[in-house]
Enzyme design. Sequence first.
Site, PDB file in Angstrom:
ATOM      1  N   THR A  48       4.537   1.433   2.326  1.00 29.53           N
ATOM      2  CA  THR A  48       3.894   2.588   2.963  1.00 29.53           C
ATOM      3  C   THR A  48       2.953   2.207   4.104  1.00 29.53           C
ATOM      4  O   THR A  48       2.007   2.928   4.394  1.00 29.53           O
ATOM      5  CB  THR A  48       3.117   3.420   1.912  1.00 29.53           C
ATOM      6  OG1 THR A  48       2.079   2.608   1.350  1.00 29.53           O
ATOM      7  CG2 THR A  48       4.033   3.913   0.810  1.00 29.53           C
ATOM      8  N   ASP A  80       4.304   0.530  -2.762  1.00 34.13           N
ATOM      9  CA  ASP A  80       3.431  -0.531  -2.267  1.00 34.13           C
ATOM     10  C   ASP A  80       2.581  -0.005  -1.112  1.00 34.13           C
ATOM     11  O   ASP A  80       3.092   0.560  -0.152  1.00 34.13           O
ATOM     12  CB  ASP A  80       4.283  -1.710  -1.786  1.00 34.13           C
ATOM     13  CG  ASP A  80       3.424  -2.835  -1.227  1.00 34.13           C
ATOM     14  OD1 ASP A  80       3.009  -3.702  -2.014  1.00 34.13           O
ATOM     15  OD2 ASP A  80       3.177  -2.847  -0.003  1.00 34.13           O
ATOM     16  N   TYR A  85      -3.768  -0.094   5.539  1.00 35.85           N
ATOM     17  CA  TYR A  85      -2.731   0.758   6.108  1.00 35.85           C
ATOM     18  C   TYR A  85      -3.342   2.121   6.443  1.00 35.85           C
ATOM     19  O   TYR A  85      -3.435   3.010   5.603  1.00 35.85           O
ATOM     20  CB  TYR A  85      -1.562   0.943   5.136  1.00 35.85           C
ATOM     21  CG  TYR A  85      -0.839  -0.333   4.745  1.00 35.85           C
ATOM     22  CD1 TYR A  85      -0.980  -1.496   5.485  1.00 35.85           C
ATOM     23  CD2 TYR A  85      -0.011  -0.367   3.638  1.00 35.85           C
ATOM     24  CE1 TYR A  85      -0.309  -2.660   5.129  1.00 35.85           C
ATOM     25  CE2 TYR A  85       0.665  -1.520   3.272  1.00 35.85           C
ATOM     26  CZ  TYR A  85       0.501  -2.668   4.016  1.00 35.85           C
ATOM     27  OH  TYR A  85       1.168  -3.819   3.647  1.00 35.85           O
ATOM     28  N   GLY A 233       9.098  -6.559   4.939  1.00 36.20           N
ATOM     29  CA  GLY A 233       9.758  -6.673   6.233  1.00 36.20           C
ATOM     30  C   GLY A 233      11.263  -6.750   6.154  1.00 36.20           C
ATOM     31  O   GLY A 233      11.902  -7.334   7.039  1.00 36.20           O
ATOM     32  N   ARG A 309       9.327   6.777   6.521  1.00 41.38           N
ATOM     33  CA  ARG A 309       8.366   7.827   6.827  1.00 41.38           C
ATOM     34  C   ARG A 309       8.944   9.239   6.743  1.00 41.38           C
ATOM     35  O   ARG A 309       8.216  10.208   6.951  1.00 41.38           O
ATOM     36  CB  ARG A 309       7.786   7.610   8.234  1.00 41.38           C
ATOM     37  CG  ARG A 309       6.922   6.396   8.331  1.00 41.38           C
ATOM     38  CD  ARG A 309       5.920   6.512   9.455  1.00 41.38           C
ATOM     39  NE  ARG A 309       6.519   6.378  10.773  1.00 41.38           N
ATOM     40  CZ  ARG A 309       5.834   6.481  11.906  1.00 41.38           C
ATOM     41  NH1 ARG A 309       4.538   6.749  11.865  1.00 41.38           N
ATOM     42  NH2 ARG A 309       6.439   6.323  13.057  1.00 41.38           N
TER      43      ARG A 309
END
Length: 361
Positions: A48, A80, A85, A233, A309
């Site tokens: 996230t 996660d 963030y 990633g 997203r």
Amino acid sequence: MPLLMANGLRLKKFRGIGFIKQRNEEEKMEHVTIPQTKLDVSRVALGTWAIGGWMWGGTDEQESIRTIHAALDKGVNVIDTAPVYGFGRSEEIVGKALKEYGRRENVRIATKAGLNWTADGQVFRDCTPERITKEIDESLQRLGVDHIDIYFVHWPDPTVPIEETAQVMNNLFKQGKIGSIGVSNYSTAQMDAFRGEAPLHLCQPPYNIFEREIEQDILPYCKTNNIALMTYGVLCRGLLSGKMRRDREFKGDDLRKADPKFQQPRYDQYLAAVEELKALGSKKNKGLLPFAVRWVLDRDVEIALWGGRNPDQMEPLAEIEGWKVDSEIMQRVEDILDEHVTDPVGPEFMAPPSRNDVSMD
């Protein structure tokens, strides 16, 4: 040989770490048990970072909540996040999503400690005991929970002894505030020092088709020491999503503006490789995204982090299950990289500075 349990689940031993539950009618995803714990987790986790908005051009809260719910509906049970963030925003959104969704006992929350930031948003490493102790309580409050299932040290702090950081994490583990301990972006030597003072259940390094550094030492170290890999990633900042174009413009604070992979002439090299990887995935009737995730899972990685997203991005989840990347295709991936990516570069640009390198004025 798979083991048939009393409840009908078929299990197979996974290279010495827990058991992976194979798909059946009741379950949409492969699962693994984190070593030395009872935590049962899906092998795909929802990351996230982008949901927090920072370095991703902002966020839409309701769309983000729907994305989290879509992932959970499709069998993902690990979310996660991290305080950095969006400077708390991601954790707040995850907390709201979980409150609306319910069934907290079925969801595993992973978050992190060890980063701090100045008033103007300069991020730096900070693993002081005071910082970690403060962060855990703030994360619990933002997430709206009484414990965190998986707690990572986000980056090693060169100004704080590794042993001191490990002792603080071990105290939180003993207090029951966290269910397991992980480190992210640590070297094998740093993990050795950490394990002298605390149990270490997980390691979270970057890993994808284009970024392979962990194969040299981190991956074999974790296999030898019964540490689960939860790599991030997997789509290489979207390069392996199959949606990147040569004329794509990155705006605002988008981190890809600073990523060497997205700068010419490297960008063309990676895009050429992407086109061939797409064709390779199509031989298995798979899109590039599920192919890239499956590749990671079939490289001795227990859990792959996949960011998103919007809910539609969760649709390919079903395509990850029920097949393997065989040795012939693995070799073809190597050939594609050798042919097209003549100037490879890793994710080093993402490393935050230490406290000593940031102005606190």
